[in-house]
Enzyme design. Sequence first.
Site, mmCIF file in Angstrom:
data_model
loop_
_atom_site.group_PDB
_atom_site.id
_atom_site.type_symbol
_atom_site.label_atom_id
_atom_site.label_comp_id
_atom_site.label_asym_id
_atom_site.label_seq_id
_atom_site.Cartn_x
_atom_site.Cartn_y
_atom_site.Cartn_z
ATOM 1 N N GLU A 200 8.498 66.817 5.404
ATOM 2 C CA GLU A 200 7.731 65.652 5.845
ATOM 3 C C GLU A 200 7.749 65.507 7.361
ATOM 4 O O GLU A 200 7.407 64.459 7.903
ATOM 5 C CB GLU A 200 8.285 64.382 5.188
ATOM 6 C CG GLU A 200 9.648 63.964 5.669
ATOM 7 C CD GLU A 200 10.805 64.625 4.888
ATOM 8 O OE1 GLU A 200 11.919 64.104 4.952
ATOM 9 O OE2 GLU A 200 10.552 65.634 4.192
ATOM 10 N N ASP B 232 8.446 62.074 11.737
ATOM 11 C CA ASP B 232 9.036 62.129 10.398
ATOM 12 C C ASP B 232 8.575 60.905 9.604
ATOM 13 O O ASP B 232 8.569 59.778 10.115
ATOM 14 C CB ASP B 232 10.557 62.148 10.491
ATOM 15 C CG ASP B 232 11.196 62.351 9.128
ATOM 16 O OD1 ASP B 232 11.226 63.498 8.659
ATOM 17 O OD2 ASP B 232 11.652 61.336 8.545
#
Length: 473
Positions: free
Chosen positions: A381, A337
């Site tokens: 993301e 992430d």
Amino acid sequence: MQATQPGGSQWPTLVDWFASHALGLAIFTPAAVACWTGEVFHLLHAGRRKRNGLLLLLVCIVTIGVFGQSRFHLLYCALPPIALLAFQADASAVLVGPLMCLAIAVWFTMHGSGPFWIEPYGSMQARIFALQLYLVAALAIALPISVAQAQRNRLIARLRDGERRYQVLAENATDIVMSVGLDGRIIYVSPRIIPVLGYAPEDLIGVRYSELVLPDDCDAIVTAFESLTAAKAEVSLDSRLRRPDGQARWIKTYLRLVVDPFSGKPEMLAVTVRDITERKTAEQRLADERTELQGLAFRDGLTGLFNRRHFDRELERVWRQHTHAESRNPVAAMMIDIDAFKSYNDHDGHQSGDECLRRVAQAIASAARRPTDIAARYGGEEFALILADTDQHGALIVAERIRAGIENLRIPHPACQTGIVTISVGVAAQRPGEDGDGSALVAAADKALYSAKQRGRNRACMVDTDVVSHIAG
């Protein structure tokens, strides 16, 4: 009333009478049949009239020369013109010719001239009887010759007609027609090859057919020729042929063995060539489109990595494969992430955010070096990796390599406390068992990612095997 018995002296007369009439029937019956069937009118056919007339005139002249004198034995000199008539003229002329010969011979013989007056015949009746035998012999020579010649002419006409039809079909067919010898050399090429492949037919006579195709396809053509000659079957195959201008065209070649009907031995090969370049181009275009659609179905459009759908399918496949393997090597999963990415978007805009995602994805793909490593954009993301045959230690090394690689990109991130874009990584690894599936492994990696976030980000964390087993349970 008592029947009168013929005397012994009457029998020779009766036999002569019967024989004479029988010979007359033998002479006139073929001519009568020709008149009855209308065959005689073929004499007047425009294309044959001159030839038939000249041959009949020759028979008349020679017959007059033979029977118009009584000094030389020229009786059999009248037969060659009749034989020539049988070879060259129609059947009707062959039947009329001996009759003309008979009429001339009878007239001269009745007037005391001709070869039959040289021999010591006892009476005119004997001379006429001998003349009849002579004409029957002439017919016996001429009629078989005429019948055989007529059959020959019909056969030649059929062959010519078949050749003409074949030539018309070959020249007007959309496919290219060839005749190829058993040695592979071209014997005949239809003119269709000019607009289709750009070759002149006469330039290909004697050329081996295999020399026309590209070298990569030459062996397949040679093998097809050899198998066709041995098995006496039909063969078709696709290959590429080079045009005189160097352009390659896809062609479909149909090969069929032609066997001699009399000897039963192979005579040559009938070859039909069809240009299938457009079809091959369409097939390749469809294949490319199918590949592209497949890529769209399993690839992320922004980063070029695999999407979550493909990640889930590959995780299930790898897990199942390692479950049934004897070694049961561990499988590692990694969840990644981007730290504070929402703030990055809010500060620099979505276009910059998309560019950041692309650069991070490239770094992740570069770190996943093995062909079996699967890198995917998991969502937003978040990114995910599958590392087959990788234990905890190896997975942690890869995770650290990815983290350091993205940190070294030095992508500015003012909203982050480090001032650059960083990532947090969660790692989990386990040996697949009969129970459970890969989803527990991903859940454990996600738990490790949460731990990395809690510990200050820009780091990689790992959960041990017991945690994965607990999640699976």
